[in-house]
Design a protein around this motif. Structure first.
Motif, PDB file in Angstrom:
ATOM      1  N   LEU A  45      -5.547 -10.041  -9.221  1.00 49.21           N
ATOM      2  CA  LEU A  45      -6.859 -10.017 -10.209  1.00 49.21           C
ATOM      3  C   LEU A  45      -7.443 -11.430 -10.754  1.00 49.21           C
ATOM      4  CD1 LEU A  45      -6.902  -6.454 -11.692  1.00 49.21           C
ATOM      5  CD2 LEU A  45      -9.127  -7.506 -10.284  1.00 49.21           C
ATOM      6  N   TYR A  95     -16.012  -8.442  -9.447  1.00 48.05           N
ATOM      7  CA  TYR A  95     -17.081  -7.414  -9.890  1.00 48.05           C
ATOM      8  C   TYR A  95     -17.488  -8.331 -10.782  1.00 48.05           C
ATOM      9  CZ  TYR A  95     -13.181  -4.864  -7.270  1.00 48.05           C
ATOM     10  OH  TYR A  95     -12.275  -4.233  -6.122  1.00 48.05           O
ATOM     11  N   TYR A 108     -12.523  -3.430 -20.088  1.00 50.58           N
ATOM     12  CA  TYR A 108     -13.288  -3.376 -19.763  1.00 50.58           C
ATOM     13  C   TYR A 108     -13.547  -1.990 -18.976  1.00 50.58           C
ATOM     14  CZ  TYR A 108     -13.114  -8.165 -18.784  1.00 50.58           C
ATOM     15  OH  TYR A 108     -12.688  -9.765 -19.171  1.00 50.58           O
ATOM     16  N   ASP A 109     -14.651  -1.293 -19.167  1.00 53.76           N
ATOM     17  CA  ASP A 109     -14.438  -0.077 -18.895  1.00 53.76           C
ATOM     18  C   ASP A 109     -15.902   0.529 -18.054  1.00 53.76           C
ATOM     19  OD1 ASP A 109     -17.368   2.029 -21.621  1.00 53.76           O
ATOM     20  OD2 ASP A 109     -17.293  -0.233 -20.660  1.00 53.76           O
ATOM     21  N   TRP A 111     -16.966  -0.843 -14.265  1.00 50.55           N
ATOM     22  CA  TRP A 111     -16.780  -2.191 -13.256  1.00 50.55           C
ATOM     23  C   TRP A 111     -18.077  -1.850 -11.897  1.00 50.55           C
ATOM     24  CZ3 TRP A 111     -12.584  -5.271 -12.357  1.00 50.55           C
ATOM     25  CH2 TRP A 111     -11.750  -5.523 -13.588  1.00 50.55           C
ATOM     26  N   GLY A 112     -18.506  -2.347 -11.564  1.00 50.01           N
ATOM     27  CA  GLY A 112     -19.380  -2.945 -10.094  1.00 50.01           C
ATOM     28  C   GLY A 112     -18.323  -2.407  -8.656  1.00 50.01           C
ATOM     29  N   GLN A 113     -18.693  -1.909  -8.029  1.00 52.00           N
ATOM     30  CA  GLN A 113     -18.363  -1.735  -6.718  1.00 52.00           C
ATOM     31  C   GLN A 113     -17.763  -3.386  -6.217  1.00 52.00           C
ATOM     32  OE1 GLN A 113     -16.613   1.120  -4.681  1.00 52.00           O
ATOM     33  NE2 GLN A 113     -17.648   1.918  -6.840  1.00 52.00           N
TER      34      GLN A 113
ATOM     35  N   ALA B  40      -4.371  -4.709 -22.665  1.00 55.31           N
ATOM     36  CA  ALA B  40      -5.223  -3.426 -21.594  1.00 55.31           C
ATOM     37  C   ALA B  40      -4.464  -3.316 -20.301  1.00 55.31           C
ATOM     38  CB  ALA B  40      -6.303  -3.433 -21.067  1.00 55.31           C
ATOM     39  N   TYR B  42      -4.812  -1.076 -16.749  1.00 55.68           N
ATOM     40  CA  TYR B  42      -6.056  -0.987 -15.592  1.00 55.68           C
ATOM     41  C   TYR B  42      -4.894  -0.333 -14.529  1.00 55.68           C
ATOM     42  CZ  TYR B  42      -9.362  -3.910 -17.844  1.00 55.68           C
ATOM     43  OH  TYR B  42     -10.047  -4.152 -18.797  1.00 55.68           O
ATOM     44  N   TYR B  44      -5.576  -0.151 -10.073  1.00 50.49           N
ATOM     45  CA  TYR B  44      -6.725   0.327  -8.917  1.00 50.49           C
ATOM     46  C   TYR B  44      -5.794   0.654  -7.656  1.00 50.49           C
ATOM     47  CZ  TYR B  44      -8.503  -3.133  -5.084  1.00 50.49           C
ATOM     48  OH  TYR B  44      -9.144  -3.427  -4.225  1.00 50.49           O
ATOM     49  N   GLN B  48     -11.769   1.170  -4.075  1.00 54.30           N
ATOM     50  CA  GLN B  48     -12.129   1.233  -5.402  1.00 54.30           C
ATOM     51  C   GLN B  48     -12.373  -0.160  -6.342  1.00 54.30           C
ATOM     52  OE1 GLN B  48     -10.565   5.195  -6.992  1.00 54.30           O
ATOM     53  NE2 GLN B  48     -11.155   5.972  -5.336  1.00 54.30           N
ATOM     54  N   PRO B  49     -13.100  -0.180  -7.847  1.00 58.47           N
ATOM     55  CA  PRO B  49     -12.782  -0.772  -8.731  1.00 58.47           C
ATOM     56  C   PRO B  49     -11.745  -0.111  -9.918  1.00 58.47           C
ATOM     57  CG  PRO B  49     -14.722   0.511  -8.840  1.00 58.47           C
ATOM     58  CD  PRO B  49     -14.308   1.015  -7.616  1.00 58.47           C
ATOM     59  N   PRO B  50     -11.132  -1.339  -9.915  1.00 55.41           N
ATOM     60  CA  PRO B  50     -10.288  -0.493 -11.372  1.00 55.41           C
ATOM     61  C   PRO B  50     -10.697   0.624 -12.108  1.00 55.41           C
ATOM     62  CG  PRO B  50     -10.264  -4.028 -10.624  1.00 55.41           C
ATOM     63  CD  PRO B  50     -11.138  -2.902 -10.200  1.00 55.41           C
ATOM     64  N   LEU B  52     -10.082   1.327 -16.625  1.00 57.88           N
ATOM     65  CA  LEU B  52      -9.376   0.714 -17.547  1.00 57.88           C
ATOM     66  C   LEU B  52      -8.628   2.477 -17.720  1.00 57.88           C
ATOM     67  CD1 LEU B  52      -8.635  -0.442 -20.665  1.00 57.88           C
ATOM     68  CD2 LEU B  52     -11.535   0.363 -21.252  1.00 57.88           C
ATOM     69  N   PHE B  93      -2.153  -3.087 -13.551  1.00 60.04           N
ATOM     70  CA  PHE B  93      -2.627  -4.247 -14.142  1.00 60.04           C
ATOM     71  C   PHE B  93      -2.525  -4.734 -15.253  1.00 60.04           C
ATOM     72  CE2 PHE B  93      -3.146  -7.145 -10.042  1.00 60.04           C
ATOM     73  CZ  PHE B  93      -3.693  -6.485  -9.125  1.00 60.04           C
ATOM     74  N   GLN B  95      -3.162  -6.865 -19.320  1.00 57.75           N
ATOM     75  CA  GLN B  95      -4.614  -8.127 -19.337  1.00 57.75           C
ATOM     76  C   GLN B  95      -3.885  -8.237 -20.431  1.00 57.75           C
ATOM     77  OE1 GLN B  95      -8.012  -6.152 -19.907  1.00 57.75           O
ATOM     78  NE2 GLN B  95      -9.672  -8.238 -18.188  1.00 57.75           N
ATOM     79  N   PHE B 104      -4.485 -11.815 -15.980  1.00 53.67           N
ATOM     80  CA  PHE B 104      -4.288 -10.513 -15.882  1.00 53.67           C
ATOM     81  C   PHE B 104      -2.304 -10.452 -15.571  1.00 53.67           C
ATOM     82  CE2 PHE B 104      -7.846  -7.235 -15.436  1.00 53.67           C
ATOM     83  CZ  PHE B 104      -8.925  -8.481 -15.628  1.00 53.67           C
ATOM     84  N   GLY B 105      -1.926  -9.708 -15.427  1.00 47.34           N
ATOM     85  CA  GLY B 105      -0.295  -9.548 -15.137  1.00 47.34           C
ATOM     86  C   GLY B 105      -0.930 -10.253 -13.187  1.00 47.34           C
TER      87      GLY B 105
END
Lengths: 120, 112
Positions: A45, A95, A108-109, A111-113, B40, B42, B44, B48-50, B52, B93, B95, B104-105
């Motif tokens: 990321l 994203y 970030y709570d 996210w889009g796809q 933070a 996450y 993943y 799919q999106p990450p 939190l 991850f 952050q 990010f890591g």
């Protein structure tokens, strides 16, 4: 329902340009710091840029400075990322993400796809 | 730039066992102004999106099961899954959002 939907990705040659959009629904974009984050082909990321609620501050990762521009259109509830001078290492799934802090960054709570950008 | 180093790169854990991931920042991300660590975690999953999991280094995000916990302060942090479930197989991850550029890591792949 809170939703973020990205669009605008595609295939582009090195040196080319793309404009990504992120349409928000279920909440006013103007209330939040918004970011673009990419997932690289190697599954890392990378934060790309963010913009403050009122648009007065914009921050970029070093590799994006002078090439990318983040902007927001609060009337349309849309976040954009104009990408110029694209390079091979800009390839990734992009994203948009909402920071759930108000006075300070907090993570970030939402996210889009994602939208895929391939520079080749 | 603050460099965030995550370890291990991958981790195999039996179902029901504990998984621990560590994250180290190149300088402190503990703020003097609010005494909070700007870190933070996450989760993943491909396709799919990450998601939190943890913010402020130890605060669980809404809806996150309590088997996930974060700890640490200053430069050294960890994410622990107390009893690994099948649905926890994913990349994780950390952050830092202490300052720009946010970093990010490198990620940790957790598998059974």
């Amino acid at each position: 329902e809170v939703q973020l939907v990205e669009s605008g990705g595609g295939f582009v040659q090195p040196g080319g340009s793309l404009r990504l959009s992120c349409t928000a629904s279920g909440f006013p974009l103007s209330d939040y710091y918004m970011s673009w984050v990419r997932l690289t082909p190697g599954k890392r990321l990378e934060w790309v840029a963010n913009i403050k609620q009122d648009g007065s501050r914009r921050y970029y990762v070093g590799s994006a400075k002078d090439r990318f521009t983040i902007a927001r259109d609060d009337a349309r509830n849309v976040l954009t990322l104009q990408m110029n001078g694209l390079r091979l290492d800009d390839t990734g799934l992009y994203y948009c993400a909402r920071d759930h802090g108000t006075d300070t960054w907090m993570g970030y709570d939402r996210w889009g796809q994602g939208t895929q950008v391939t520079v080749s | 730039d603050i460099v965030v180093t995550q370890s291990p790169d991958s981790l195999a854990v039996s179902l029901g066992e504990r998984a621990t991931i560590t994250c180290r920042s190149s300088r402190t991300i503990l703020s003097d102004s609010n005494n909070k660590n700007f870190l933070a975690w996450y989760q993943y999953k491909p396709g799919q999106p990450p998601k939190l999991l943890i913010y402020w280094a130890s605060t669980r995000a809404s809806g996150v099961p309590d088997r996930f916990s974060g700890s640490g302060s200053g430069t050294d942090f960890s994410l622990t899954i107390s009893s690994l479930q099948a649905e926890d197989v994913a990349f994780y991850f950390c952050q830092q959002y202490y300052n720009s550029p946010i970093t990010f890591g490198g990620g940790t792949k957790v598998q059974v």
